[in-house]
Design an enzyme around this catalytic site. Structure first.
Site, short mmCIF file in Angstrom:
data_model
loop_
_atom_site.label_atom_id
_atom_site.label_comp_id
_atom_site.label_asym_id
_atom_site.label_seq_id
_atom_site.Cartn_x
_atom_site.Cartn_y
_atom_site.Cartn_z
N ASN A 24 0.81 -1.23 0.00
CA ASN A 24 0.00 0.00 0.00
C ASN A 24 0.84 1.27 0.00
O ASN A 24 0.31 2.37 0.18
CB ASN A 24 -0.97 0.00 1.19
CG ASN A 24 -0.25 0.00 2.53
OD1 ASN A 24 0.97 0.01 2.59
ND2 ASN A 24 -1.02 0.00 3.61
N ASP A 26 3.24 2.51 2.03
CA ASP A 26 3.58 3.27 3.24
C ASP A 26 4.98 2.93 3.76
O ASP A 26 5.38 3.41 4.82
CB ASP A 26 2.54 3.06 4.34
CG ASP A 26 2.46 1.60 4.82
OD1 ASP A 26 3.19 0.74 4.27
OD2 ASP A 26 1.66 1.32 5.74
N ASP A 201 6.25 -16.32 22.40
CA ASP A 201 7.35 -15.43 22.72
C ASP A 201 7.62 -15.42 24.22
O ASP A 201 6.68 -15.32 25.04
CB ASP A 201 7.01 -14.01 22.25
CG ASP A 201 8.15 -13.05 22.42
OD1 ASP A 201 9.15 -13.17 21.69
OD2 ASP A 201 8.05 -12.15 23.30
N GLU A 270 9.49 -20.11 22.82
CA GLU A 270 10.81 -19.46 22.87
C GLU A 270 11.26 -19.41 24.33
O GLU A 270 10.54 -18.90 25.18
CB GLU A 270 10.74 -18.05 22.31
CG GLU A 270 12.09 -17.36 22.31
CD GLU A 270 12.01 -15.84 22.29
OE1 GLU A 270 12.87 -15.22 21.65
OE2 GLU A 270 11.10 -15.28 22.92
#
Length: 555
Positions: A24, A26, A201, A270
């Site tokens: 897009n 950006d 995470d 993790e």
């Protein structure tokens, strides 16, 4: 060929959305960009994708600070875009794993905004709050990985809150059952959508010591970093109390029970603890996580002895679980630079991929690894990583491995039509996918050739592993599955090497992997620089004094 679930032995391709493809204009990659390039990913011969966070976030830590777990940040697209991505990936035979950041939220999350207002509101105990000491200082000596105290003063409550990472990433209070229920409900949202797995995470950071005991000091000679440098004050402590608490084991059981409601769904945790290998073994036994993932091969040391001892150490402890290995990700210097310095090459990149994918376990491959991309040099004025900015110039942060994917040699490497969020280094354009597709000797073609060949080798996907004591720079081992034993040897040096293997019986070379193949004459093995040998042993007794055990699988 096997009763193994899909994730055992799988190659998981990590996509960092903001650096994959911008559709897009950006300057930031997005979900439609991933959709557009899924055919390319499928062509690599990988089994799954892992998408780094794309949830609503103020982006203080580029998505690992989540403000809404159930919505896509407008920077990346919409929930409809994600549904489209999931549908297309599955049509291409790719499983989809997503990041889940459970231990902390963004300070912009509605839970935290309410919690910080007072000590007696519905979410007042949803985060880790503590009174100051009598002198006004922090409750204890815990440190943030990103620098300084792990405690931040909040004047509304007149208390400190805990943040193991940025001050804008407050830690949730997992001792509160309402928090655990809410977190699992968010996970359920994505499983119900049809995701095939979760990359969790910092999963060992969910619980803290309820007594808030000080971490003991660590002697200077013991300070080593895994995901942080030894000169980071974080390395000056043993982190016995701010993470990896025993209460986390029961929570992992709750999480696994939820996952088991969705047949085939997997979990990859993790783990970064004082003994990450031991924690990996503990977290993957007794019906907890499916796989464990650590920083133990994301190091500067890549000697054969280090790799051998690391894997053997885990094998000795992980009697039930399943490992996942990686040599690159979005948090560390790219591997061809970290392990090859200025002497990286397509051959070296392919050798590292083959070595990783020949170990027992599943594998995470980071975007650009298939191209042999080196670490990018990012000038201070272009840096975006708060971690690197805080520790500049000794530690340059993670921006150098997060630069945009080079699709072609155009101004912005085909990543975007406008200036990207991080600069595209000149040397990456010469390694762009468009250039490598036309070069039969490129790292990209070598990566594809090896991945498609590995898919035909059951022993490499599911077999047991047994190392052979070889001199530097040779890493050698066998993989055994269903009565087949494959001998594997890698020369980690650019110089040719020769040595003798304790062989008896017939050995048959295996071709088709695309690497520079060594030769075996009797017991004499010759390996060219950055070369390898794959050979089938006629019997498991052909290489003594190794012992073999039978592989078993559990969903």
């Amino acid at each position: 060929m096997t009763d193994a679930p899909w994730w055992r032995g799988a190659v998981i391709y990590q996509i960092y959305p903001r650096s994959f493809l911008d559709t897009n204009g950006d300057g930031v990659g997005d979900l439609p960009g991933i959709i557009e390039r899924l055919d390319y990913v499928a062509s690599l011969g990988v089994d799954a994708i892992w998408i780094a966070p794309f949830f609503r976030s103020p982006m203080a830590d580029f998505g690992y600070d989540i403000a809404d777990y159930r919505d896509v940040d407008p920077l990346f697209g919409t929930l409809d875009d994600f549904d489209h991505l999931l549908t297309k990936a599955h049509a291409l035979g790719l499983k989809v794993m997503i990041d889940q950041v459970l231990s902390h939220t963004s300070a912009e999350h509605a839970w935290f905004k309410a919690s910080r207002e007072s000590r007696n509101n519905p979410t007042s105990d949803w985060y880790v709050w503590a009174d100051a000491k009598a002198d006004g200082s922090a409750p204890n000596n815990w440190l943030s990985l990103f620098g300084g105290s792990a405690w931040q003063w909040e004047p509304r409550r007149g208390q400190y809150y805990l943040h193991n990472f940025l001050t804008s990433q407050p830690d949730l209070n997992f001792h509160n059952p309402d928090v655990r229920a809410a977190v699992l409900d968010n996970v359920h949202f994505w499983l119900a959508k049809g995701v095939d797995g979760l990359r969790l995470d910092a999963i060992n950071f969910c619980f803290h010591d309820a007594l808030l005991r000080d971490n003991p000091p660590k002697p200077k000679e013991m300070r080593v970093g895994r995901g942080f440098s030894p000169d980071n004050p974080y390395a000056f402590q043993y982190h016995y109390y701010n993470n990896t608490q025993p209460e986390n084991l029961a929570f992992l059981g709750e999480l696994r029970a939820l996952l088991d409601q969705y047949p085939g769904a997997t979990s990859l945790g993790e783990i970064s603890s004082e003994d990450s290998l031991a924690t990996m073994a503990e977290y993957t036994r007794d019906h907890r996580l499916h796989m464990g993932y650590s920083f133990e091969l994301l190091t500067d040391d890549f000697s054969a002895a280090y790799i051998r001892s690391t894997v053997q150490n885990l094998e000795a402890q992980m009697l039930e679980g399943w490992p996942c290995w990686a040599i690159s990700n979005h948090d560390v210097e790219r591997v061809v630079t970290r392990w090859g310095g200025d002497h990286s090459s397509a051959r070296f990149a392919n050798l590292l991929t083959a070595m990783l994918c020949s170990l027992r376990g599943s594998v995470c491959v980071y975007q650009g690894e298939e191209l042999g991309l080196p670490e990018a040099e990012i000038p201070y004025e272009a840096m975006r990583d708060p971690y690197g900015i805080a520790f500049w110039p000794n530690f340059k942060g993670r921006d150098g491995c997060r630069t945009p994917m080079p699709w072609n040699s155009d101004l912005y490497a085909g990543f975007s039509q406008t200036r990207p969020w991080l600069p595209v280094p000149k040397e990456h354009k010469s390694l762009a996918i468009g250039q490598q597709e036309t070069d039969p000797n490129s790292a990209l073609h070598g990566f594809r050739e090896f991945m498609h060949w590995r898919a035909t080798q059951p022993a490499l996907r599911w077999g047991d592993i047994h190392f052979i004591d070889t001199p530097e720079p040779v890493l050698a081992f066998t993989r055994s599955h269903a009565g087949e034993t494959v001998l594997v040897a890698f020369n980690l040096s650019a110089e040719a090497t020769e040595f003798t293997l304790p062989l008896s019986g017939a050995v048959h070379s295996i071709e088709g992997h695309g690497l520079l193949q060594g030769t075996l004459t009797g017991q004499h093995l010759h390996l060219p620089g950055h070369g390898a040998l794959f050979a089938r042993l006629e019997s498991v007794e052909a290489l003594s004094p190794l012992k073999h055990r039978t592989s078993t699988f559990a969903a």
